[in-house]
Design an enzyme around this catalytic site. Structure first.
Site, PDB file in Angstrom:
ATOM      1  N   ARG A  49       0.814  -1.217   0.000  1.00  0.00           N
ATOM      2  CA  ARG A  49       0.000   0.000   0.000  1.00  0.00           C
ATOM      3  C   ARG A  49       0.848   1.268   0.000  1.00  0.00           C
ATOM      4  NH1 ARG A  49      -2.915  -4.020   1.323  1.00  0.00           N
ATOM      5  NH2 ARG A  49      -1.168  -4.657   2.613  1.00  0.00           N
ATOM      6  N   THR A  50       1.842   1.355   0.891  1.00  0.00           N
ATOM      7  CA  THR A  50       2.629   2.589   0.986  1.00  0.00           C
ATOM      8  C   THR A  50       3.401   2.851  -0.312  1.00  0.00           C
ATOM      9  OG1 THR A  50       2.862   2.326   3.373  1.00  0.00           O
ATOM     10  CG2 THR A  50       4.387   3.819   2.293  1.00  0.00           C
ATOM     11  N   LYS A  78      25.324  -5.577  -1.939  1.00  0.00           N
ATOM     12  CA  LYS A  78      26.787  -5.615  -1.931  1.00  0.00           C
ATOM     13  C   LYS A  78      27.368  -4.942  -0.693  1.00  0.00           C
ATOM     14  CE  LYS A  78      26.936  -5.309  -7.000  1.00  0.00           C
ATOM     15  NZ  LYS A  78      27.408  -4.500  -8.157  1.00  0.00           N
ATOM     16  N   ARG A 100      11.373   3.368   2.695  1.00  0.00           N
ATOM     17  CA  ARG A 100      11.061   2.510   3.835  1.00  0.00           C
ATOM     18  C   ARG A 100      12.306   1.698   4.144  1.00  0.00           C
ATOM     19  NH1 ARG A 100       5.765  -1.235   4.349  1.00  0.00           N
ATOM     20  NH2 ARG A 100       4.987   0.835   4.904  1.00  0.00           N
ATOM     21  N   HIS A 128       5.557   5.798  11.251  1.00  0.00           N
ATOM     22  CA  HIS A 128       5.033   5.772   9.885  1.00  0.00           C
ATOM     23  C   HIS A 128       4.162   7.029   9.719  1.00  0.00           C
ATOM     24  CE1 HIS A 128       3.805   4.452   6.070  1.00  0.00           C
ATOM     25  NE2 HIS A 128       3.461   3.206   6.316  1.00  0.00           N
TER      26      HIS A 128
END
Length: 486
Positions: A49-50, A78, A100, A128
């Site tokens: 959703r985000t 890496k 995120r 959030h």
């Protein structure tokens, strides 16, 4: 202010305006954005959703979007540090970053490295903010107001970053939160105390879901997040103890007030549904509209970020004085004075054990030319007992002096010259401390084991009693829990 890192940074005016703008966008009452920009969508952790709503929000205004969903196939695999990743996108002329990350404080660290705006799409279990903003929008749309409501948070309140940010947002409103959670995933005590201290309102802590259903206006369900528990059998066992406790279905909701709305940041866990599918068809279900609102709220956020930004929460001006001058009393006779020397620094009234901490803190290990005198368990008319620390023929630098505030909040510093006290004062810590305190939150991005090379930074929120807050993960710490970096 153009970053969107934490709800703590925003004023009520900012939040109200975002809600208004997002609702106007949803109703089709806003003009189309004319200037096209480039948005980096950097999702180090899974998201549906985000990530999707953020990218669609950018595309609604014809912005170019690029980035990654998961770190497979990127240089992160890496071992590339976060600082290099975000600076690369800035170097490619992107105008904003939506990100995120698994580590708490990651978005704050990214914003320290780049000049373009950073929007936090979730940093581990910490916060959030854009979810909290769309939650406010959803409540306002469904209830017509945010003030004077009772909102029950149910489920994983310890790791639930959506709960943490929405509770912070409620500090700006007249909301009574109910907290319903199993003990091992209950809301951290410090968050409860801060909400009550900042609002003057008591939260309701209960284990009775039915009681909440009958009394609150909004039921905010959350998923018990297995991925936040320790890996292995121990984590499996802890998860199994709590994953089934709070379940919502249409039958239970028959006892609810007709106007009760059920929200959920989603996803639901299909193997153990915390909100049954039969709730979807009831008038209480609001979570799919809540998810849809993310598109409009994130469009409104991008417009503010690319426009005039936010006013931010007003901060009090800081008087950066590092010492509180004290009157010099009548000199004692040599017979009365336990520690007699002509020149140097006398640190008096230390708490017991404080004397042993001074040498490593002030890096005095190489000081051998003149003696250091330590008095332990010295009788004190004011405190009963104290430690005393004497540096003969040695004067501390200003930085060494104010560092003493990390050891003691009552110590006095006496500067002696030719056998007389020339100056007497108490130490006052500066408002910001760098490289001196190690954050005790194991998931904070500043921890050395994460190799993100984030220099420890804490803000002094209170000096009496001492209360510090981590710049990255925002966890508070007092003198007892504080770990000084020697």
């Amino acid at each position: 202010m153009k970053d969107v890192i934490s709800i703590r940074d925003f004023s009520r005016a900012d939040l109200d305006l975002l809600v208004q703008n997002a609702l106007e966008l949803k109703q089709g009452n806003a003009d189309k954005s004319e200037k096209k920009r480039k948005v980096a969508s950097l999702f180090f952790e899974p998201s549906t959703r985000t990530r999707t709503s953020s990218e669609v929000a950018a595309e609604l205004d014809d912005h170019y979007v690029n980035g990654f969903a998961g770190t497979e196939g990127t240089s992160v695999k890496k071992g590339e540090p976060l600082a290099d990743t975000v600076r690369m996108y800035e170097g490619y002329d992107f105008n904003a970053i939506v990100m995120r990350h698994t580590l708490e404080g990651a978005a704050r660290l990214a914003s320290d490295y780049v000049k373009i705006p950073v929007i936090n799409g979730g940093d581990g279990p910490n916060g959030h903010p854009t979810q909290a903003m769309l939650d406010l929008m959803t409540i306002k749309e469904a209830k017509g107001k945010i003030d004077d409501l009772k909102v029950a948070f149910v489920g994983d309140l310890k790791y639930g970053r959506t709960v943490h940010s929405l509770l912070q947002a409620f500090e700006h409103y007249d909301v009574t939160p109910w907290l319903i959670a199993p003990n091992n995933v209950s809301l951290p005590e410090w968050r409860v105390k801060e909400y009550e201290a900042n609002t003057g309102k008591k939260v309701v802590i209960s284990d009775n879901l039915l009681d909440a259903i009958r009394n609150v206006d909004v039921l905010y369900m959350t998923r018990i997040q297995r991925e936040r528990f320790p890996q292995g059998k121990e984590g499996d066992d802890e998860y199994e103890k709590v994953s089934w406790i709070y379940k919502l279905n249409a039958e239970i909701l028959k006892s609810a007030h007709p106007n009760l709305k059920v929200m959920h940041p989603l996803p639901r866990y299909k193997n153990n549904l915390e909100v049954a599918l039969d709730v979807d068809a009831t008038s209480h279900a609001l979570y799919f509209e809540q998810a849809r609102n993310g598109m409009f709220m994130r469009q409104a956020i991008l417009r503010k970020v690319f426009g005039d930004g936010f006013e931010g929460k007003k901060k009090e001006a800081v008087d950066e004085k590092y010492a509180e001058e004290l009157p010099i009393g009548t000199p004692r006779s040599k017979k009365e004075n336990l520690y007699v020397f002509n020149n140097g620094t006398l640190i008096d009234h230390l708490e017991l054990g404080g004397g042993y901490k001074i040498k490593p803190l002030l890096r005095l290990m190489d000081y051998h030319d003149s003696p250091i005198i330590i008095g332990n368990n010295v009788p004190s008319a004011k405190y009963g007992q104290k430690d005393v620390y004497c540096l003969v023929d040695f004067f501390l630098t200003p930085e060494q002096t104010w560092k003493l505030g990390l050891i003691s909040d009552r110590a006095t510093i006496n500067i002696l010259k030719e056998g007389k006290v020339q100056r007497k004062f108490k130490v006052v810590l500066p408002s910001q401390l760098e490289g001196l305190i190690e954050c005790q939150n194991r998931n904070c991005i500043s921890r050395p084991e994460h190799f993100e090379h984030a220099k420890s930074r804490f803000y002094v929120e209170s000096r009496q009693p001492l209360k510090l807050r981590c710049h990255y993960c925002e966890k508070p710490v007092g003198r007892e829990e504080m770990k000084v970096i020697y």
